[in-house]
Design a protein around this motif. Structure first.
Motif, PDB file in Angstrom:
ATOM      1  N   ARG A   1       0.818  -1.377   0.096  1.00 50.05           N
ATOM      2  CA  ARG A   1      -0.146  -0.004  -0.132  1.00 50.05           C
ATOM      3  C   ARG A   1       0.966   1.381  -0.099  1.00 50.05           C
ATOM      4  NH1 ARG A   1      -2.540  -1.283   4.100  1.00 50.05           N
ATOM      5  NH2 ARG A   1      -4.298  -2.235   3.066  1.00 50.05           N
TER       6      ARG A   1
ATOM      7  N   ALA B   1       1.698   1.866  -3.632  1.00 51.12           N
ATOM      8  CA  ALA B   1       0.685   1.713  -4.754  1.00 51.12           C
ATOM      9  C   ALA B   1       0.904   2.884  -5.785  1.00 51.12           C
ATOM     10  CB  ALA B   1      -0.466   1.297  -3.952  1.00 51.12           C
ATOM     11  N   ASP B   2       0.832   4.030  -5.132  1.00 51.17           N
ATOM     12  CA  ASP B   2       0.643   5.237  -5.796  1.00 51.17           C
ATOM     13  C   ASP B   2       1.857   5.728  -6.725  1.00 51.17           C
ATOM     14  OD1 ASP B   2       2.006   6.045  -3.619  1.00 51.17           O
ATOM     15  OD2 ASP B   2       0.707   7.868  -3.483  1.00 51.17           O
TER      16      ASP B   2
ATOM     17  N   LEU C   1      -3.624  -1.312  -6.063  1.00 52.44           N
ATOM     18  CA  LEU C   1      -4.536  -0.327  -5.459  1.00 52.44           C
ATOM     19  C   LEU C   1      -5.993  -1.242  -5.001  1.00 52.44           C
ATOM     20  CD1 LEU C   1      -4.307   2.337  -8.504  1.00 52.44           C
ATOM     21  CD2 LEU C   1      -3.740   2.352  -5.966  1.00 52.44           C
TER      22      LEU C   1
END
Length: 928
Positions: A303, A306-307, A316
């Motif tokens: 997490r 993830a971006d 995501l």
């Protein structure tokens, strides 16, 4: 202490005895969350100097700590006594003809050793994540491992020979028979006691079995007691006790490694499992298979990245509890790699997966996958609150216990409120890291950390009999828990070993052996918020990964050390304290000698460009007069250039009268040998012609610095080569008044810089017909500036980039004889043009050398004139890499080329000159 400092100054050159407050603070910081300020820092370049410094410290009863790169995570490289800093004289490297062994000094960076071994298809076994910055002394002294080396290829198991200097001045080189014989005679009592300890341990079958069991998994807690059961000869026992001893038993001055294969064929896959237990069961199955690395990432770590750009979309949407394994397999051949991949896929077919696994052999895709793993630690560090630190702990358990251990750790995170904590690590060895953030400025937070660590240690020892430190070394962080992990009998052995080698407790006291149960809670490093001028500075975790990239490292300060100093200045300002001597020294060490090259950001785990901090501080400190002068220069740029040409012309007149060397001395090094002559104004023009239109903007330096003939000027050469390739170059009107802003931004004049950039943008937009035609700049620093400023609003190309992509396919080249030397300047390096510059040169010459140990040249726009010592320091390693018979070099920044010419005595010019030489009409006919 003053008496010791005076004694050190009599033994070492004055510049290598460091007593100023700023640098003592800087070197009191390593990659850990501890800080101790040394009383003096002594930089040593050879074994004799080490012996004498240690002898003086012993005479004055002051503790000694040896420091290599200071990437240590557990406080091994800091002291409040004498810090012995390893100099470049201890950075030797000798490779056996077949590459089977390599003899290395403690001050050479691990990645540099691997670079030299690469042509032989070999590498050293240890592969810590810090290998691009960590030095051999630290790698061996901490028995560092990493993602692929496991326990079989660490320093302990690949050690062929070691050379050690002891606290009493005695020396042992296990690779030298004469040294071994002399040591057996002079230190007979020590060797006899080591042999007796080994016999006692073997006789205690329960203890011997425990030691063997503990080293079936990674373990760097305490001393390497496995030496007592693995070897019979006390010399071999001693040699292996030194591995992992963290500078507490002696100084490692030379290590000989048995190297391991570095296979060229690799395949990687990121494989997703529904839960931690499924992933860990797969690890147990993969351990017996043909895999080289298996990295575990829990849901929280996935997490956290993830971006980030290029991450798999699945990150995501994964459910809570999902876990990933990053798997890599390697082979000496493509068919062999295929067989290994098939075997891994067959094993994975036995386990529940969220999607079918897909292995890739594409190097770019493999790098992208590994960025997932490598980005987890910095992702946590980057989002922590200002004033907090990021902690990475390091434990190991037997592989069958891995899932349960990870779940237990997650429960402890929740219990103690570390909700941001993540788990990742080397699953193949049962070795995981967990990362969390911590505020050490609040007493209640320190208490929370203490309670958490007590429970973690009890869990690992009592439930799993695991390693409290698997690969990061014991340090101050885990020294109070060594007895908890090992038990009273084994701990007593360790204490005796320390007394045998260092009875006066002179070497790195408190590290490895420490009876203070709260030692891990003392000397905690403050991390005051300091990002008011440049917010990313608060993300710095002080790891030191930036240092090998920095041209001023070792001259004044590295990027990490600049941030350390700036944080202290920010703390003093917030507390109403005077900046004092530290503030005065920071002006030169922190600001004047920063090249603002930005290469630190390319190695920084959290992407900090310390040069941006320097520019912001320079801007804040500009006087009103300096600011107004900058505005005048920006508003009347043509006149500013005319003044520069006049000064340059006057310099040549003076040189003809007093000579180059005297003029260089009189100007404090600003005047250089081989300084170009001024280019007359108004000489830049292109004739209207047929061909594909391209806008060419000749940058400031190329307009100021000329050549012996107008035809050899940079702008004339660029235009000639563009036309030869079938382009119709267009030079914008009024170029003498135009500037990209780079010369202003480096001085902290951000507003003036942006105004000049905007003026240039308007001119380039008109000339390119709103971006219809490509725009080429002939200096990489200016290209990078405009690429950044324009954010792709216009198609701007650096000359290196355009020459590779557009000119090479159109030019017919005849290769020149003799070796060619090239320099990848910092801006071209940041734009990723190493391959393109190299290919351009190789299209023109068979033998091309890109010196690997030279990064930024340190000229830094005008720094080479203002602080010439920075340029000289940055290029100190260049001379050794100049090939015999080389007549000159090529780069893509004219001021860099001035510094390179002065440093080597060889003429350096733009790479376009090489293309021009090799693509003349004669070359065209020869190529046909």
């Amino acid at each position: 202490m003053s008496a010791l400092i005076e004694a050190l100054r009599r033994r070492l050159p004055a510049g290598r005895v460091i007593t100023d407050e700023l640098r003592r603070l800087a070197y009191g910081t390593d990659g850990s969350f501890y800080r101790l300020i040394p009383e003096v820092v002594a930089v040593v370049d050879d074994e004799d100097e080490v012996r004498d410094v240690v002898g003086l410290a012993r005479q004055f009863r002051r503790p000694v700590t040896f420091r290599a790169a200071g990437t240590s995570l557990c406080g091994q490289a800091v002291t409040d006594g004498v810090l012995v800093l390893l100099g470049e004289g201890l950075a030797s490297c000798r490779i056996a003809a077949d590459g089977a062994t390599v003899e290395v000094g403690p001050a050479i960076v691990g990645a540099e050793v691997n670079r030299r071994l690469a042509p032989l298809g070999r590498k050293i076994g240890p592969d810590p994540a810090s290998i691009n910055a960590a030095k051999i002394g630290g790698i061996a002294a901490n028995n560092s491992s990493g993602m692929c080396c496991g326990t079989a290829q660490n320093s302990y198991n690949t050690l062929a020979a070691i050379r050690v200097l002891f606290a009493d001045g005695s020396l042992l080189d296990t690779g030298d028979e004469a040294s071994v014989a002399e040591f057996r005679d002079s230190r007979a009592a020590l060797l006899e006691r080591l042999a007796a300890l080994a016999a006692e341990v073997r006789a205690d079958t329960e203890l011997a079995a425990r030691i063997r069991s503990k080293y079936k998994i990674k373990n760097t807690t305490g001393y390497s007691l496995n030496a007592l059961v693995d070897f019979d000869d006390p010399v071999d026992i001693l040699a292996h006790l030194m591995i992992g001893s963290e500078g507490t038993l002696g100084f490692i001055s030379l290590v000989t490694y048995r190297t391991v294969p570095e296979y060229a064929h690799k395949a990687s896959a990121l494989v997703f499992f529904p839960d931690m237990e499924s992933a860990c069961r797969a690890v147990a199955g993969l351990k017996a298979g043909p895999v080289d690395a298996v990295e575990l990432l829990d849901r929280a770590s996935l997490r956290a990245v993830a971006d980030k750009p290029g991450m798999p979309p699945l990150l995501l949407t994964l459910a809570d509890g999902a876990t990933a394994l990053l798997i890599e397999t390697r082979a000496p051949s493509a068919p062999g790699l295929g067989e290994r991949v098939a075997a891994v896929l067959a094993e994975l077919a036995n386990h529940p997966l969220l999607e079918p696994p897909a292995f890739t052999t594409d190097p770019a895709e493999i790098d992208r996958l590994w960025h997932v793993r490598k980005g987890t630690f910095p992702a946590v560090g980057a989002v922590r609150k200002p004033g907090t630190t990021v902690i990475i702990e390091d434990v190991a358990v037997a592989v069958p216990d891995l899932a349960a251990c990870c779940l237990d750790l997650q429960r402890l995170f929740a219990k103690h409120g570390y909700h941001e904590a993540i788990i990742f690590g080397h699953a193949l060895e049962g070795n995981v890291h967990f990362v969390f953030t911590q505020d050490f400025g609040i007493e209640s937070e320190v208490a929370r950390y203490a309670a958490f660590m007590d429970e973690v240690c009890a869990l690992l020892v009592e439930k799993y009999d695991g390693s409290l430190k698997a690969e990061h070394g014991t340090g101050r962080n885990m020294a109070p828990f060594v007895e908890l992990e090992w038990g009273a009998r084994a701990y007593a052995l360790m204490k005796e070993i320390k007394r045998l080698f260092d009875p006066e407790d002179l070497l790195n006291p408190g590290v490895v052996i420490n009876d203070d149960a709260r030692a891990h809670l003392r000397h905690l490093k403050p991390m005051p918020a300091a990002g008011a001028l440049y917010a990313p500075v608060d993300r710095c975790i002080e790891c030191g990964f930036c240092e090998p990239q920095c041209p001023s490292h070792g001259l004044t300060l590295s990027p990490r050390q600049r941030i350390v100093g700036w944080r202290e200045l920010a703390r003093r300002e917030a507390a109403g304290e005077d900046a004092g001597e530290l503030g005065r020294d920071y002006l030169y060490m922190g600001l004047d000698t920063c090249a603002t090259c930005g290469l630190c950001a390319t190695a920084c785990p959290v992407g900090i460009e310390t040069g941006a901090l320097t520019r912001a501080v320079r801007g804040e400190k500009l006087s009103t007069v300096a600011r107004k002068l900058g505005q005048v220069a920006a508003n009347h740029f043509g006149a500013t250039q005319a003044l520069a040409r006049t000064a340059l012309k006057a310099g040549h007149v003076a040189e003809s009268v007093v000579g180059t060397q005297l003029l260089a001395r009189l100007t404090g090094g600003a005047w250089k040998a081989g300084m170009p002559r001024p280019q007359p104004p108004g000489r830049v023009s292109a004739r209207a012609g047929a061909g594909d239109k391209v806008v060419y903007f000749p940058t400031c330096a190329g307009r100021i610095f000329g050549a012996d003939t107008p035809e050899a000027a940079l702008s004339a050469t660029v235009i000639r080569v563009l036309e030869r390739a079938g382009y119709a170059p267009v030079v914008p009107e009024g170029v003498d008044a135009l500037c990209c802003g780079q010369s202003f931004v480096s001085k902290g004049m951000a507003e003036d810089a942006d105004r000049k950039s905007a003026e240039l943008e308007a001119v380039l937009r008109r000339a390119s017909e709103d971006g219809r035609h490509p725009i080429v700049l002939d200096a990489s620093a200016c290209s990078l500036r405009m690429k950044t400023f324009l954010a792709e609003r216009l198609p701007v190309y650096d000359l290196v980039e355009f020459a590779h992509d557009a000119l090479l396919p159109r030019l017919m080249l005849a290769k020149k004889a003799g070796p060619v030397l090239i320099h990848l300047n910092c801006s071209a390096r940041r734009m990723g043009f190493e391959d393109k510059l190299t290919k351009l040169a190789r299209a023109c010459a068979d033998e091309v050398t890109l010196p690997a140990q030279v990064k930024c040249c340190g000229f830094g726009g005008d720094r080479g004139f203002v602080v010439p010592e920075l340029n000289a320091h940055a290029l100190r390693k260049l001379h050794a890499e100049v090939p015999a018979g080389c007549c000159g070099g090529y780069s893509s920044n004219q001021t860099c080329e001035i510094g390179l010419t002065a440093a080597t005595g060889l003429p350096y010019r733009s790479i376009v000159h090489l293309l021009d030489e090799c693509s003349t009409e004669a070359a065209r006919l020869a190529a046909c």
